[in-house]
Structure formats: structure tokens, C-alpha cells
Design a protein around this motif. Structure first.
Motif, PDB file in Angstrom:
ATOM      1  N   ALA A   1       0.828  -1.202   0.000  1.00  0.00           N
ATOM      2  CA  ALA A   1       0.000   0.000   0.000  1.00  0.00           C
ATOM      3  C   ALA A   1       0.867   1.258   0.000  1.00  0.00           C
ATOM      4  O   ALA A   1       2.047   1.233   0.340  1.00  0.00           O
ATOM      5  CB  ALA A   1      -0.911  -0.003   1.219  1.00  0.00           C
ATOM      6  N   LEU A   2       0.259   2.365  -0.369  1.00  0.00           N
ATOM      7  CA  LEU A   2       0.854   3.705  -0.275  1.00  0.00           C
ATOM      8  C   LEU A   2       2.040   3.881  -1.217  1.00  0.00           C
ATOM      9  O   LEU A   2       3.112   4.366  -0.826  1.00  0.00           O
ATOM     10  CB  LEU A   2       1.257   4.012   1.175  1.00  0.00           C
ATOM     11  CG  LEU A   2       0.215   3.677   2.255  1.00  0.00           C
ATOM     12  CD1 LEU A   2       0.726   4.060   3.627  1.00  0.00           C
ATOM     13  CD2 LEU A   2      -1.116   4.335   1.965  1.00  0.00           C
ATOM     14  N   ALA A   3       1.829   3.536  -2.482  1.00  0.00           N
ATOM     15  CA  ALA A   3       2.901   3.646  -3.479  1.00  0.00           C
ATOM     16  C   ALA A   3       3.369   5.084  -3.679  1.00  0.00           C
ATOM     17  O   ALA A   3       4.503   5.315  -4.101  1.00  0.00           O
ATOM     18  CB  ALA A   3       2.432   3.056  -4.815  1.00  0.00           C
ATOM     19  N   GLU A   4       2.525   6.062  -3.360  1.00  0.00           N
ATOM     20  CA  GLU A   4       2.926   7.467  -3.518  1.00  0.00           C
ATOM     21  C   GLU A   4       4.065   7.848  -2.577  1.00  0.00           C
ATOM     22  O   GLU A   4       4.692   8.887  -2.755  1.00  0.00           O
ATOM     23  CB  GLU A   4       1.728   8.390  -3.285  1.00  0.00           C
ATOM     24  CG  GLU A   4       0.660   8.309  -4.350  1.00  0.00           C
ATOM     25  CD  GLU A   4      -0.475   9.288  -4.102  1.00  0.00           C
ATOM     26  OE1 GLU A   4      -0.207  10.362  -3.508  1.00  0.00           O
ATOM     27  OE2 GLU A   4      -1.618   8.989  -4.483  1.00  0.00           O
ATOM     28  N   GLY A   5       4.334   6.999  -1.590  1.00  0.00           N
ATOM     29  CA  GLY A   5       5.396   7.302  -0.638  1.00  0.00           C
ATOM     30  C   GLY A   5       6.736   6.688  -0.968  1.00  0.00           C
ATOM     31  O   GLY A   5       7.663   6.745  -0.154  1.00  0.00           O
ATOM     32  N   ASP A   6       6.889   6.089  -2.153  1.00  0.00           N
ATOM     33  CA  ASP A   6       8.141   5.419  -2.499  1.00  0.00           C
ATOM     34  C   ASP A   6       9.328   6.375  -2.498  1.00  0.00           C
ATOM     35  O   ASP A   6       9.212   7.550  -2.879  1.00  0.00           O
ATOM     36  CB  ASP A   6       8.028   4.777  -3.884  1.00  0.00           C
ATOM     37  CG  ASP A   6       7.261   3.473  -3.867  1.00  0.00           C
ATOM     38  OD1 ASP A   6       6.713   3.115  -2.806  1.00  0.00           O
ATOM     39  OD2 ASP A   6       7.190   2.811  -4.923  1.00  0.00           O
ATOM     40  N   SER A   7      10.480   5.842  -2.117  1.00  0.00           N
ATOM     41  CA  SER A   7      11.720   6.606  -2.198  1.00  0.00           C
ATOM     42  C   SER A   7      12.208   6.644  -3.638  1.00  0.00           C
ATOM     43  O   SER A   7      11.671   5.963  -4.520  1.00  0.00           O
ATOM     44  CB  SER A   7      12.791   5.969  -1.302  1.00  0.00           C
ATOM     45  OG  SER A   7      13.289   4.770  -1.896  1.00  0.00           O
ATOM     46  N   ALA A   8      13.260   7.401  -3.869  1.00  0.00           N
ATOM     47  CA  ALA A   8      13.812   7.514  -5.224  1.00  0.00           C
ATOM     48  C   ALA A   8      14.289   6.169  -5.751  1.00  0.00           C
ATOM     49  O   ALA A   8      14.286   5.932  -6.969  1.00  0.00           O
ATOM     50  CB  ALA A   8      14.945   8.529  -5.235  1.00  0.00           C
ATOM     51  N   PHE A   9      14.681   5.278  -4.860  1.00  0.00           N
ATOM     52  CA  PHE A   9      15.189   3.968  -5.270  1.00  0.00           C
ATOM     53  C   PHE A   9      14.090   2.901  -5.321  1.00  0.00           C
ATOM     54  O   PHE A   9      14.358   1.767  -5.700  1.00  0.00           O
ATOM     55  CB  PHE A   9      16.315   3.524  -4.330  1.00  0.00           C
ATOM     56  CG  PHE A   9      17.499   4.440  -4.373  1.00  0.00           C
ATOM     57  CD1 PHE A   9      18.296   4.519  -5.510  1.00  0.00           C
ATOM     58  CD2 PHE A   9      17.808   5.252  -3.293  1.00  0.00           C
ATOM     59  CE1 PHE A   9      19.380   5.377  -5.565  1.00  0.00           C
ATOM     60  CE2 PHE A   9      18.905   6.113  -3.336  1.00  0.00           C
ATOM     61  CZ  PHE A   9      19.688   6.177  -4.475  1.00  0.00           C
ATOM     62  N   GLY A  10      12.874   3.260  -4.893  1.00  0.00           N
ATOM     63  CA  GLY A  10      11.763   2.323  -4.975  1.00  0.00           C
ATOM     64  C   GLY A  10      11.427   1.609  -3.687  1.00  0.00           C
ATOM     65  O   GLY A  10      10.664   0.642  -3.701  1.00  0.00           O
ATOM     66  N   CYS A  11      11.957   2.056  -2.560  1.00  0.00           N
ATOM     67  CA  CYS A  11      11.587   1.485  -1.264  1.00  0.00           C
ATOM     68  C   CYS A  11      10.258   2.083  -0.806  1.00  0.00           C
ATOM     69  O   CYS A  11      10.058   3.300  -0.908  1.00  0.00           O
ATOM     70  CB  CYS A  11      12.658   1.759  -0.221  1.00  0.00           C
ATOM     71  SG  CYS A  11      14.206   0.891  -0.499  1.00  0.00           S
ATOM     72  N   ARG A  12       9.391   1.252  -0.298  1.00  0.00           N
ATOM     73  CA  ARG A  12       8.054   1.693   0.116  1.00  0.00           C
ATOM     74  C   ARG A  12       7.931   1.648   1.634  1.00  0.00           C
ATOM     75  O   ARG A  12       8.502   0.798   2.294  1.00  0.00           O
ATOM     76  CB  ARG A  12       6.993   0.802  -0.533  1.00  0.00           C
ATOM     77  CG  ARG A  12       5.548   1.313  -0.402  1.00  0.00           C
ATOM     78  CD  ARG A  12       4.627   0.653  -1.409  1.00  0.00           C
ATOM     79  NE  ARG A  12       5.093   0.924  -2.776  1.00  0.00           N
ATOM     80  CZ  ARG A  12       4.543   0.394  -3.867  1.00  0.00           C
ATOM     81  NH1 ARG A  12       3.528  -0.444  -3.760  1.00  0.00           N
ATOM     82  NH2 ARG A  12       5.023   0.681  -5.057  1.00  0.00           N
ATOM     83  N   GLN A  13       7.162   2.592   2.153  1.00  0.00           N
ATOM     84  CA  GLN A  13       6.830   2.653   3.585  1.00  0.00           C
ATOM     85  C   GLN A  13       8.057   2.785   4.479  1.00  0.00           C
ATOM     86  O   GLN A  13       8.108   2.238   5.580  1.00  0.00           O
ATOM     87  CB  GLN A  13       6.010   1.419   3.992  1.00  0.00           C
ATOM     88  CG  GLN A  13       4.665   1.329   3.297  1.00  0.00           C
ATOM     89  CD  GLN A  13       3.879   0.110   3.702  1.00  0.00           C
ATOM     90  OE1 GLN A  13       4.255  -0.620   4.612  1.00  0.00           O
ATOM     91  NE2 GLN A  13       2.765  -0.138   3.037  1.00  0.00           N
TER      92      GLN A  13
END
Length: 441
Positions: free
Chosen positions: A355-367
């Protein structure tokens, strides 16, 4: 506050009106987490990992009074014996159930009196030194709001009401790793970051080699596989200290897991038994358990510098190294929202790791912000040049005895869960909202 002191103790820059709004917001949460409890629940049983709730509420009010009214404004104590009741540096933990505390009405009245006097002070404006102590006291209450939330779980009380959306997203799993390039990284905080805690000072250069880190934290289903493979009974997966802990406590699974029912794991959530959400992050596991899972899975925990770089770092233009720039939050410079982070009671518990894909880091880490705190491999140690702030017992007594956690959880306030904030607990603590993500070996 002179310029040298201001440089050592930067503040949020919040106006008196903004600070007053923050005080009221934090107090609303403290009250929502405690006002429904019976007199018996306000005291609760003696446990080494929690305080009596009644004592905790008084301590929060005392901390505000001590630093903002007495220390910064020079006012006399509202209760003559308050230091003998609520000074956590002087009042031994085991004695807190036996003190002559004010009753419920007296404690709440003290809390209200402190806030009323803070409102009176703030009505006259605020200087930089006073602002520092308000920043400190508000964040201290934020920490206790989170502690009161997990204390209700520890003590099997009813869940808190009206503090988070009940419809938690069920978005599934998010397997796989992302690559983070090596390079220079500035670990820690600077005066430009606003209010910071003493253990974040100061930003200093660290060198990183390239690494791969999981896109998401370890899930309940992934942790269950470790249990079902005999992980808790296999000595080779545990450090010496971890095996000693496991043997002493007879641990066979995470502390609130209750075994299987109709083929599915169940868990105690507050005072009810629920089916475990397979793709939510595992939570209420201690560092020893996280480390054992990593040994079983042939993975490892990230260091705190790796964690921070993966959370807010950026790749260089050619992708070969870490850029000199960084984001304020994993997703960018905009503040947290419920679409980006399960933070600040956005929801009333953990959400699935996809969930919450809008919060991904520049490298693609979520949450990396919110949902669960994440254990790191790093010992809680001072950065070079550490100098304790006025609340000297915040960090200094605990160096070398705890592990660093990063990222915040669903019950953490956004004022606390900045990417550079260093949380710290002993490796045996399994009562906090902590999980973990891992790196490839």
C-alpha cells in the motif's frame, strides 16, 4: 538564546500560535488514549516495560511544566512535590506504582493547569530559547502518545477509538530488492533541519558501498515461514545473546501470536483475537528475532546509514553513485499525507506492505516512513562531537546498550518520524511497534 547556542540547538521556527495548536493537538491525543480507562486500568499491574498510565500522564504534564514554565519562563512549580512524583531521572521505575499520586481528577486538573499557563505565556509571544523548550516538550508528549498506544496493547486494554481510519488498505505483498549505489553520505542532521535531538548531531560523512535492500518490510507471511521451518528452535539462526533471550522466555513465535485456527495464524490485537493479515509487516518483534530471521533467510539488517540513504537519497545523473542532494522525505519535499505514509494515526493499525505507493523513495523502497519502526544493525552510539542538550538523560545514558530503529510507525507523530530521527530500544524489547526490512548479503 545567543547565536552560538541557537546554532547548537536549532528550533522549528514555529510561531506562538502554531506551538499552541501543536500543544492542543498532542493533548487531545493523550486524553483520547487515557480518558476511557478505569481507575484500576490507570494503575495496571507492575511491569518492567511500562509505567502506570496515571503516572505517565502526570509525567507528561510535569515535563511541559518543568521545561517551558519553570526552566524557560522562571515560574514556580504548580505542585510543591511534583519533582518527587514525576521526574523520570530521579523516580525509580519500580516505585511509580506506590507513590502518593494525585487521583484521576487531580492529575487531569494538573495537566489542564499546565496547558492554561502555557497558553498564557504564548499569548505574550516567544523568543528562540523558549521556542526550543516548547519544541522539546511537544515532541516528548508525541513520544508518550505512541507509548500509551502500545501500552494499551501490552496491557490487553480496549483499542483506542477515533484516532485513525479503520478501513486499512489490503494491497498485498511487495517482494524484491532495489539497488542503491555507493558513495558519500552525510549521516545525521544539520541546523537547517529545524528542531533535532542531540543524538542526531551532527551530519558527518560516511562512505557506502553499493547494496541491495528490500522494497518493503518483512511480512507476517514471510515471518511465519521462519516459524514453520523451526526457526525458533534452531540454535544456528540465533546470536548468543538472542538464544539466551529465547531460552529464558521460552519464545516460540512473536509475543502476541496465538497459533493457528483453521490453517491461519491468529494474533491478539488489544483484547481481541484476530486472523493475522499475511501481507502486513510483522510487528512486535524484537531485534533478536529480526536478526534470527535474517540468518535463516540468508539476509542481513541494514545499517542506519544504509537505511537513511535508501530512504531519502538520490542517484547521481549517471546512476553510478549517490548524489550530493537528498530529499526531505522519501517521496520528496511535500509533507506526509495518508496516501504517502501510514503515520500520525492515518489508519488505526498497520497496512499491507504494497500500500501507499505514492510514498516510495527515489530507489523504490516503500513505507520507509510510517507503518512500523524498522530495526537496523546499528548500535545506538553517539556521533563524533556529541554534546548533550539540556535534557541530558534523553540519549547519553543509553549509548551502547540499545539498537537504532528508523522510520516511525502508524502511531508516530510526523514531528518525530523524520527520516533522520534515531529511535532506540534494547534488543529484547518486543512491545513496541517495530518490524524490519533486510538487505541482500
Amino acid at each position: 538564546m545567543d547565536q552560538a547556542t541557537q546554532d547548537r540547538r536549532p528550533t522549528s521556527g514555529s510561531s506562538a500560535g502554531e506551538l499552541l495548536a501543536q500543544l492542543r493537538e498532542a493533548r487531545h491525543r493523550t486524553e483520547r488514549l487515557t480518558e476511557d480507562l478505569s481507575s484500576q486500568e490507570l494503575m495496571g499491574p507492575y511491569l518492567g516495560i511500562v509505567n502506570p498510565v496515571l503516572w505517565e500522564v502526570g509525567h507528561v504534564a510535569w515535563f511541559h511544566e518543568y521545561w517551558t514554565l519553570r526552566h524557560a519562563a522562571g515560574r514556580a512549580p504548580l505542585i510543591e512535590r511534583c519533582d518527587r512524583l514525576w521526574d523520570s531521572s530521579a523516580v525509580a521505575h519500580a516505585t511509580r506504582w506506590h507513590l502518593d499520586l494525585p487521583d484521576r481528577d487531580g492529575t487531569w486538573r494538573y495537566m489542564a493547569d499546565v496547558l492554561a499557563r502555557q497558553e498564557d505565556v504564548l499569548a505574550g509571544g516567544i523568543d528562540e530559547e523558549e521556542r526550543y523548550y516548547y519544541d522539546l516538550a511537544i515532541r516528548h508528549e508525541d513520544m508518550h502518545v505512541e507509548a500509551l498506544t502500545y501500552m494499551r496493547q501490552t496491557l490487553s486494554y480496549a483499542p483506542p477509538s477515533d484516532l485513525g481510519m479503520a478501513g486499512r488498505p489490503r494491497a498485498g505483498a511487495l517482494p524484491g530488492d532495489v539497488a542503491v549505489p555507493g558513495g558519500r553520505w552525510r549521516l545525521g542532521s544539520t541546523a537547517d533541519d529545524g528542531f533535532i535531538f542531540d543524538n542526531e548531531k551532527w551530519a558527518h560523512e560516511a562512505m557506502l558501498t553499493p547494496f541491495r535492500i528490500a522494497r518493503a518490510p518483512v511480512t507476517n507471511a514471510e515471518f511465519a515461514a521462519f516459524i514453520e521451518a523451526g526457526g525458533y528452535r534452531t540454535r544456528e539462526f540465533w546470536s548468543d545473546a538472542g538464544w539466551t533471550w529465547r531460552e529464558q522466555h521460552g519464545a516460540e513465535q512473536p509475543v502476541y501470536w496465538q497459533g493457528k485456527r483453521d490453517g491461519a495464524w491468529t494474533v491478539r490485537r488489544y483484547r481481541a483475537l484476530e486472523e493475522l493479515a499475511p501481507h502486513a509487516p510483522v510487528v512486535f518483534v524484537n531485534w533478536f528475532e529480526a536478526d534470527a530471521w535474517c540468518r535463516w533467510a540468508k539476509r542481513r539488517l541494514p545499517s542506519e546509514v544504509e537505511w537513511e540513504a535508501a530512504a531519502i537519497g538520490l542517484p547521481s545523473a549517471d546512476g553510478a553513485r549517490l548524489a550530493d542532494q537528498r530529499r526531505r522525505w522519501p517521496w520528496g519535499d511535500e509533507p506526509p499525507t495518508p496516501a504517502r505514509a501510514n503515520l500520525d494515526f492515518a489508519f488505526d493499525g498497520t497496512v499491507d506492505v504494497a500500500a501507499l505507493a505514492e510514498g516510495d523513495s527515489a530507489f523504490g523502497c516503500r513505507q520507509m516512513i510510517g507503518n512500523v519502526w524498522e530495526w537496523t544493525a546499528s548500535d545506538f552510539l553517539p556521533f563524533a562531537g556529541f554534546d548533550a542538550d539540556p535534557y541530558k538523560d534523553y540519549s547519553q545514558p543509553w549509548f551502547g546498550t540499545r539498537k537504532v530503529l528508523r522510520g516511525g510507525c502508524w502511531a508516530t507523530g510526523a514531528r518525530i518520524a523524520r527520516p533522520a530521527y534515531r529511535n532506540f530500544f534494547t534488543p529484547d524489547r518486543s512491545d513496541v511497534f517495530a518490524g524490519f526490512r533486510t538487505c541482500a548479503i
